[in-house]
Write an enzyme that holds these catalytic residues in place. Structure first.
Site, PDB file in Angstrom:
ATOM      1  N   CYS A  61       0.979  -1.230   0.264  1.00 44.72           N
ATOM      2  CA  CYS A  61       0.071   0.042   0.092  1.00 44.72           C
ATOM      3  C   CYS A  61       0.930   1.383   0.219  1.00 44.72           C
ATOM      4  O   CYS A  61       1.738   1.456   0.927  1.00 44.72           O
ATOM      5  CB  CYS A  61      -0.940  -0.034   1.234  1.00 44.72           C
ATOM      6  SG  CYS A  61      -1.628   1.573   1.757  1.00 44.72           S
ATOM      7  N   TYR A 195      -5.467   4.883  -9.181  1.00 48.92           N
ATOM      8  CA  TYR A 195      -6.633   4.129  -8.647  1.00 48.92           C
ATOM      9  C   TYR A 195      -7.831   4.451  -9.607  1.00 48.92           C
ATOM     10  O   TYR A 195      -8.678   3.648  -9.942  1.00 48.92           O
ATOM     11  CB  TYR A 195      -6.914   4.189  -7.340  1.00 48.92           C
ATOM     12  CG  TYR A 195      -5.923   3.529  -6.452  1.00 48.92           C
ATOM     13  CD1 TYR A 195      -5.903   2.437  -6.056  1.00 48.92           C
ATOM     14  CD2 TYR A 195      -4.885   4.517  -5.825  1.00 48.92           C
ATOM     15  CE1 TYR A 195      -4.893   1.856  -5.416  1.00 48.92           C
ATOM     16  CE2 TYR A 195      -3.902   4.174  -5.115  1.00 48.92           C
ATOM     17  CZ  TYR A 195      -3.916   2.558  -4.811  1.00 48.92           C
ATOM     18  OH  TYR A 195      -2.961   2.039  -3.886  1.00 48.92           O
TER      19      TYR A 195
END
Ligand SMILES: N[C@@H](CCC(=O)N[C@@H](CS)C(=O)NCC(=O)O)C(=O)O
Length: 333
Positions: A61, A195
């Site tokens: 992440c 994203y």
């Protein structure tokens, strides 16, 4: 690389619930406290070492990687504890997938099987998305924050007196307006933009997202032709934020999220800058790009249903020599 057991995926990604009319709309972080910069009686979360505070992180992440690097740079290990989740999302109950622990990535603090259970352990009413990074206070048994922007401030400002001796000020208060301005510029088209582009189901949103993303990359490339680091001569949290995204770009976002107008290694200045960023001791010590690839390609079944990890040595270009010292010689050299 582990072979995936390509069972049909029935559990949903949190991302799927955040897609509205084909557009990704991130849910907001629920826990938003920062560690106080002074430890007056009134502070709910005073700075304290001895493992009072504990971080739940993921190597994959980007939001969590920034925190891991900040903790290493400021010498806060082992004053703050860290637990890493397994890189690959698995079912977590209620028909959803998310972060889990495994033999290789155990949760030695609470001994839970999933990150969601850790959230529930401290906040039984929690119903949101169990994200990394998450900062826990083991004394009050509450989550301090699950928002990387807050956690970065806690690490750099709140824990300042616990930093290793001679730690530079990576987040100078007087540069806050520059930080805010760059964050404002980078967040939507790039940091979150990868994203948005990757998950969109609309061609026009994809096209617009790619345009905005590469416009900002062009701008930053030009800026880095004149400045060694984003805020000038000194490395700062703005570099930490940008560098982590750039490190993943060619190996992951270019392929997996179709951010494929141009590689970072094709940019004159960004290519050298990202190598210079990556090759710093604490950044390299924290980086695990193979685990990043495993996470993205094997967790996002809506994009990569067969869970095949794309070929490519993620580190190969980041390890190449760079020209930043030559371009910006330091005055003492
Ligand atoms: N706003 C958060 C975003 C963190 C975030 O989106 N983390 C992702 C991983 S990159 C996550 O934990 N997702 C869990 C899930 O999708 O179930 C922050 O900056 O801290």
């Amino acid at each position: 690389m582990k072979d995936s057991d390509a069972k049909p995926q029935t559990a949903r990604l949190a991302w799927e619930d955040e897609l509205r009319s084909g557009k990704l709309e991130r849910s907001t972080s629920v826990f938003r406290h920062v560690i106080a910069s002074s430890d007056g009686d009134e502070a709910q979360y005073p700075p304290e070492g001895n493992g009072r505070y504990h971080l739940y992180l993921s190597k994959a992440c980007p939001w969590a990687s920034r925190i891991e690097i900040a903790v290493r740079l400021t010498g806060l290990i082992p004053r703050i504890g860290m637990t890493f989740v397994d890189p690959i999302f698995q079912p977590i109950g209620e028909g959803r997938t998310g972060w889990v622990f495994s033999k290789e990535f155990p949760d030695d603090l609470t001994h839970k099987a999933t990150l969601y259970e850790v959230y529930l352990h401290y906040h039984p009413d929690f119903t949101g998305k169990a994200t990394t990074p998450m900062l826990l206070d083991t004394k009050t048994k509450t989550i301090v924050s699950n928002e990387s922007k807050d956690i970065l401030k806690s690490i750099c400002w709140g824990f300042r007196k616990l930093h290793a001796p001679n730690t530079p000020d990576y987040f100078p208060m007087e540069r806050l307006p520059d930080y805010e301005s760059w964050l404002g510029k980078l967040y939507d088209p790039l940091l979150n933009g990868v994203y948005k582009v990757g998950f969109t189901t609309s061609q026009s949103d994809y096209d617009a997202g790619i345009k905005a993303m590469f416009d900002v990359l062009d701008e930053v490339d030009a800026h880095l032709g004149k400045n060694k680091w984003m805020l000038g001569d000194e490395f700062s949290v703005v570099d930490l934020i940008l560098g982590v995204t750039l490190c993943r770009f060619d190996a992951v976002y270019y392929v997996h999220f179709m951010c494929c107008k141009k590689h970072i290694h094709e940019y004159e200045h960004l290519s050298n800058y990202v190598r210079c960023f990556y090759q710093q001791e604490h950044v390299k010590a924290s980086a695990d790009l193979e685990s990043c690839k495993q996470h993205y390609f094997q967790s996002h079944h809506v994009i990569a249903p067969n869970k095949i990890v794309a070929v490519g040595n993620a580190n190969s270009s980041l390890d190449l020599p760079h020209n930043r010292e030559e371009l910006f010689p330091s005055p003492t050299n």
